[in-house]
Scaffold this motif. Structure first.
Motif, PDB file in Angstrom:
ATOM      1  N   SER A 360       0.720  -1.354   0.025  1.00 58.12           N
ATOM      2  CA  SER A 360       0.042   0.052   0.108  1.00 58.12           C
ATOM      3  C   SER A 360       0.757   1.394  -0.048  1.00 58.12           C
ATOM      4  CB  SER A 360      -0.908   0.081   1.286  1.00 58.12           C
ATOM      5  OG  SER A 360      -0.120   0.076   2.499  1.00 58.12           O
ATOM      6  N   ILE A 361       2.236   1.265  -0.004  1.00 58.00           N
ATOM      7  CA  ILE A 361       2.944   2.301   0.141  1.00 58.00           C
ATOM      8  C   ILE A 361       3.130   3.144  -0.981  1.00 58.00           C
ATOM      9  CG2 ILE A 361       5.317   3.303   0.811  1.00 58.00           C
ATOM     10  CD1 ILE A 361       5.489   1.001   2.760  1.00 58.00           C
ATOM     11  N   VAL A 362       3.139   2.410  -1.918  1.00 61.98           N
ATOM     12  CA  VAL A 362       3.422   2.872  -3.262  1.00 61.98           C
ATOM     13  C   VAL A 362       2.512   2.130  -4.424  1.00 61.98           C
ATOM     14  CG1 VAL A 362       5.129   3.369  -5.381  1.00 61.98           C
ATOM     15  CG2 VAL A 362       5.948   3.310  -3.001  1.00 61.98           C
ATOM     16  N   GLY A 363       1.821   2.847  -5.409  1.00 62.25           N
ATOM     17  CA  GLY A 363       1.399   2.258  -6.371  1.00 62.25           C
ATOM     18  C   GLY A 363       1.926   1.459  -7.532  1.00 62.25           C
ATOM     19  N   TYR A 364       2.463   0.229  -6.958  1.00 66.90           N
ATOM     20  CA  TYR A 364       3.240  -0.666  -7.528  1.00 66.90           C
ATOM     21  C   TYR A 364       2.672  -1.287  -8.800  1.00 66.90           C
ATOM     22  CZ  TYR A 364       6.277  -0.539  -3.624  1.00 66.90           C
ATOM     23  OH  TYR A 364       7.046  -0.160  -2.422  1.00 66.90           O
ATOM     24  N   GLU A 365       3.437  -1.347  -9.986  1.00 68.78           N
ATOM     25  CA  GLU A 365       2.921  -1.985 -11.298  1.00 68.78           C
ATOM     26  C   GLU A 365       3.742  -3.212 -11.476  1.00 68.78           C
ATOM     27  OE1 GLU A 365       0.670  -1.189 -13.083  1.00 68.78           O
ATOM     28  OE2 GLU A 365       0.038   0.524 -11.784  1.00 68.78           O
ATOM     29  N   ASN A 366       4.995  -3.522 -10.957  1.00 70.51           N
ATOM     30  CA  ASN A 366       5.939  -4.323 -10.974  1.00 70.51           C
ATOM     31  C   ASN A 366       6.534  -4.917  -9.728  1.00 70.51           C
ATOM     32  OD1 ASN A 366       6.136  -4.151 -14.261  1.00 70.51           O
ATOM     33  ND2 ASN A 366       7.387  -2.289 -13.592  1.00 70.51           N
ATOM     34  N   PRO A 367       6.132  -6.501  -9.870  1.00 70.73           N
ATOM     35  CA  PRO A 367       6.588  -6.998  -8.584  1.00 70.73           C
ATOM     36  C   PRO A 367       7.919  -6.832  -8.175  1.00 70.73           C
ATOM     37  CG  PRO A 367       6.327  -8.591 -10.390  1.00 70.73           C
ATOM     38  CD  PRO A 367       5.695  -7.146 -10.830  1.00 70.73           C
ATOM     39  N   GLN A 368       8.830  -6.708  -9.314  1.00 68.47           N
ATOM     40  CA  GLN A 368      10.238  -6.360  -8.952  1.00 68.47           C
ATOM     41  C   GLN A 368      10.678  -5.110  -8.196  1.00 68.47           C
ATOM     42  OE1 GLN A 368       9.049  -7.023 -12.172  1.00 68.47           O
ATOM     43  NE2 GLN A 368      10.077  -8.825 -12.867  1.00 68.47           N
ATOM     44  N   ASP A 369       9.603  -4.211  -8.183  1.00 69.41           N
ATOM     45  CA  ASP A 369       9.839  -2.903  -7.501  1.00 69.41           C
ATOM     46  C   ASP A 369       9.513  -3.263  -5.863  1.00 69.41           C
ATOM     47  OD1 ASP A 369      10.114  -1.583 -10.038  1.00 69.41           O
ATOM     48  OD2 ASP A 369       8.315  -0.929 -10.237  1.00 69.41           O
ATOM     49  N   LEU A 370       8.645  -3.922  -5.771  1.00 69.67           N
ATOM     50  CA  LEU A 370       8.333  -4.426  -4.257  1.00 69.67           C
ATOM     51  C   LEU A 370       9.748  -5.131  -3.805  1.00 69.67           C
ATOM     52  CD1 LEU A 370       4.582  -5.557  -4.406  1.00 69.67           C
ATOM     53  CD2 LEU A 370       5.518  -4.334  -2.630  1.00 69.67           C
ATOM     54  N   LEU A 371      10.167  -6.120  -4.558  1.00 69.90           N
ATOM     55  CA  LEU A 371      11.503  -6.634  -3.843  1.00 69.90           C
ATOM     56  C   LEU A 371      12.629  -5.841  -3.721  1.00 69.90           C
ATOM     57  CD1 LEU A 371      12.369  -9.515  -3.129  1.00 69.90           C
ATOM     58  CD2 LEU A 371      13.328  -9.798  -5.545  1.00 69.90           C
ATOM     59  N   ARG A 372      12.675  -4.765  -4.853  1.00 65.04           N
ATOM     60  CA  ARG A 372      13.810  -3.802  -4.796  1.00 65.04           C
ATOM     61  C   ARG A 372      13.584  -3.023  -3.556  1.00 65.04           C
ATOM     62  NH1 ARG A 372      12.096   0.562  -8.605  1.00 65.04           N
ATOM     63  NH2 ARG A 372      10.662   0.981  -6.611  1.00 65.04           N
ATOM     64  N   ASP A 373      12.309  -2.435  -3.122  1.00 66.58           N
ATOM     65  CA  ASP A 373      12.199  -1.713  -2.224  1.00 66.58           C
ATOM     66  C   ASP A 373      12.533  -2.349  -0.873  1.00 66.58           C
ATOM     67  OD1 ASP A 373      11.870   0.198  -3.785  1.00 66.58           O
ATOM     68  OD2 ASP A 373       9.386   0.389  -3.480  1.00 66.58           O
ATOM     69  N   ALA A 374      11.870  -3.642  -0.636  1.00 66.65           N
ATOM     70  CA  ALA A 374      12.325  -4.174   0.572  1.00 66.65           C
ATOM     71  C   ALA A 374      13.820  -4.511   0.489  1.00 66.65           C
ATOM     72  CB  ALA A 374      11.460  -5.821   0.382  1.00 66.65           C
ATOM     73  N   ASP A 375      14.688  -4.638  -0.285  1.00 62.59           N
ATOM     74  CA  ASP A 375      15.994  -4.780  -0.435  1.00 62.59           C
ATOM     75  C   ASP A 375      16.731  -3.351   0.002  1.00 62.59           C
ATOM     76  OD1 ASP A 375      18.687  -5.641  -0.682  1.00 62.59           O
ATOM     77  OD2 ASP A 375      18.609  -5.246  -2.853  1.00 62.59           O
ATOM     78  N   THR A 376      16.047  -2.173  -0.264  1.00 60.62           N
ATOM     79  CA  THR A 376      16.507  -0.999  -0.001  1.00 60.62           C
ATOM     80  C   THR A 376      16.336  -0.969   1.225  1.00 60.62           C
ATOM     81  OG1 THR A 376      15.884  -0.144  -2.182  1.00 60.62           O
ATOM     82  CG2 THR A 376      16.270   1.539  -0.468  1.00 60.62           C
TER      83      THR A 376
END
Length: 661
Positions: A360-376
């Motif tokens: 819910s933090i960002v309007g994610y379009e790609n699953p890779q972005d979620l993984l990237r942000d968790a990594d960040t």
């Protein structure tokens, strides 16, 4: 005409003659008439008699011919024929029978047939012949006069007279030895065939079992390959492919259901490399296996715990209520990992840095972005001290972009040679002259200006770019020092101090690289002073000791930089071939105001001298600090009091000025 017909004809003629005589007695005819009539009838009778006699001869000839034919058939038949009376005594025998029984044909007649029956079959033969009523067929063993018994086929039929009384027996004997042998051979062949069929059947069964096993093994291999394609080979957890598929499904579902919330957790074990290197890869693998088992205990069946590789794990928490659910799981993971691990007979403790990204933090379009942000977020937890979790926010994203841009700039800086080496003098506190310089790396960024190592070295180490950058810096420092030594008094610059980071120090070809640099620049090995921090030798003390000994054997001197801020002690350093300690500037800056720091410095200097190690005080900025350090018999000093870090031109001017402090 047969014999009976001829007899009947004679009897008829006799009766006619008697009738004639009687008639003559009753008829008074003349004697001549009587004679003539009798003669005529007698003549007729004689003619009939001659005809009957001729017919009889013809019948006899036919019978003889038939008899001879029968006799020839009987005599020359290939099988043995016998005729016996009812008691079994031989009355007739053909040649084949004589040959079969091994006796001349004439000697067979009058002999009991049982004489030629094998002893073991006597009782059976007697029983059969006493009960024969009709044509019978059986097998029996015959015993020739000379020779061994042989099997024979026997057929017997009764012989009757005209009145139907039995006169004896007709016997047909046939040697069936060859047939028996053939039957035996056939039986043996059949037995062999049965054995072969059984063997072949067993071979087919084995082949079928092997085929079944191969099919089973193939299915197992296919299942294993399918499992390996979607699971981590070591831990058995789902791999990146499975995780990303489930993450994609969760993201798509959340787009259709606005109230659906999920979270991605990125987990990285802290200091795993230390354990892996010190205890070995087998124990490292066991640690990962146990970690995977503990992670599975912390999640629900609908969640997904996966291993991306190395010591990196991810968790997909589906259908959570709010961020507190993810925090509870993160804290549970920290608690599970806080428990000791049994590895190689000893207890090991480990922590983890965890990053959390909510859908819910960002309007994610790609699953890779979620993984990237968790990594960040995980990286942020590392920076803030490890053994903690961090929630991703927009500021982290901005920082991540800035870090990505910095990495891109750093790679271009290597290509464009934007790095510079600055030199800060190391001064002898005994005579006030310059001992040498410490080489300090700077980055001349085209937009941000001159950057200090703290701005880019951590990223360079993380990305592996430190190897290219560090190798260039070491080569440039050695090249410049040798140029100065050639241009000026060769005894003036005794040392050039160059820092090696942890990753540089543990690269496999470090010794070869340093040797090549010294050879290509012409710098003497004893002029080079390699600086390492305390955490370098504490990371893997055995391997560090081996590398330090190799450097020392080359003639290179070694120093510990920023001493006092790490985890080592002077007693621990006794095991390493260290020739110099650099006391961290944090102790020097308050030397005039903190009696405790003064005492610490005094203890360090005293114990270092006991170990035969020289001391360099970093961060000297005032005369008072210099005076106290001289009083404590500290050998060398470095800091802004003497000079700020200088570029190569300014440093050369300082060399030519040869100041004395």
């Amino acid at each position: 005409m047969n014999v009976d017909g001829f007899s009947q004809q004679i009897e008829k003629l006799r009766l006619q003659v008697e009738g004639l005589l009687q008639w003559n007695a009753t008829k008074p005819n003349s004697q001549e008439e009587i004679v003539m009539e009798a003669f005529e009838k007698l003549n007729i009778a004689m003619e009939e008699l001659l005809i009957a006699s001729q017919e009889l001869e013809e019948t006899r000839a036919a019978v003889e011919k038939e008899r001879q034919r029968y006799q020839d058939l009987f005599e020359f038949a290939p099988d043995g024929y016998l005729v016996t009376d009812s008691a079994g005594t031989i009355q007739e025998a053909n040649h084949a029978a004589a040959t079969l029984l091994g006796v001349q044909q004439k000697y067979l007649v009058g002999k009991p047939l049982i004489v030629f029956i094998a002893q073991e079959d006597h009782q059976s033969f007697s029983s059969q012949i006493n009960n024969l009523q009709q044509l019978l067929n059986w097998e029996i063993n015959l015993q020739p006069r000379r020779g061994t018994p042989f099997p024979a086929s026997v057929k017997a039929s009764a012989v009757y007279d005209l009145e139907g009384k039995q006169l004896g027996w007709r016997w047909l004997l046939c040697n069936i030895s060859e047939r028996k042998q053939a039957e035996e051979m056939l039986h043996q062949a059949y037995g062999k065939l049965e054995i072969r069929v059984a063997e072949r059947t067993e071979e087919l069964l084995k082949a079928n079992r092997k085929l079944q096993n191969e099919i089973t093994e193939r299915k197992r291999a296919e299942s294993q390959l399918l499992h390996l394609a979607f699971h981590d080979a070591l831990t058995g957890l789902p791999n990146r492919t499975v995780f990303m598929n489930r993450l994609t499904h969760a993201l798509n579902y959340s787009k259709r259901h606005s109230d659906y919330l999920f979270a991605v957790m990125f987990i990285d074990l802290d200091r795993f490399k230390v354990i892996n290197d010190s205890l070995g890869h087998l124990n490292g693998d066991q640690l990962l296996l146990t970690t995977a088992s503990r992670l599975k205990l912390c999640v629900r069946s609908i969640d997904t715990a996966a291993r991306l590789g190395g010591d990196e794990f991810t968790i997909l928490l589906e259908g959570i209520q709010d961020v507190s659910d993810a925090i509870i799981v993160a804290e549970r993971i920290q608690q599970e990992l806080a428990l000791p691990f049994e590895l190689g007979g000893q207890q090991v403790f480990i922590t983890a840095s965890i990053g959390i990204a909510l859908s819910s933090i960002v309007g994610y379009e790609n699953p890779q972005d979620l993984l990237r942000d968790a990594d960040t977020a995980m990286y942020r937890a590392k920076v803030l001290g490890r053994a903690r979790y961090e929630l991703f926010n927009s500021d982290m994203y901005a920082n991540a972009l800035a870090r990505l841009q910095l990495e891109s700039d750093l790679r271009r800086a290597i290509e464009r040679v934007e790095f510079r080496v600055y030199y800060q003098p190391i001064v002898s506190l005994t005579n006030g002259s310059i001992l040498g310089f410490e080489a300090l790396l700077r980055w001349q960024h085209p937009e941000r200006g001159l950057l200090n190592p703290a701005d880019f070295i951590p990223l360079a180490e993380e990305t592996g770019l430190i190897f290219s950058i560090g190798n260039w810096a070491l080569h440039e420092a050695c090249r410049q020092t040798q140029a100065w030594r050639v241009s000026h008094d060769s005894n003036f610059l005794e040392k050039i101090s160059v820092n090696l980071s942890l990753k540089q120090f543990y690269q496999p070809n470090l010794i070869e690289q340093i040797g090549q640099i010294l050879h290509s620049t012409g710098l003497d090995a004893d002029t080079l002073l390699v600086d390492i921090t305390e955490n370098v030798i504490m990371e893997n003390s055995n391997k560090a000791a081996a590398t330090l000994l190799q450097l020392r054997e080359m003639g290179i001197e070694l120093s510990i930089d920023d001493f006092g801020t790490g985890y080592s002690s002077l007693g621990h350093l006794y095991n390493f071939p260290i020739s110099m300690l650099k006391i961290d500037r944090s102790f020097i800056s308050s030397i005039g105001t903190s009696s405790m720091n003064l005492e610490i410095i005094e203890i360090i200097v005293t114990l270092a001298h006991k170990l035969g190690v020289n001391v360099v005080a970093e961060g000297v900025e005032t005369k008072e600090q210099l005076a106290l350090l001289k009083k404590l018999r500290c050998e060398y000093g470095q800091g802004y009091f003497f000079s700020v870090p200088l570029n190569s031109s300014a440093a050369e001017e300082l060399i030519m000025a040869n100041p004395q402090w």
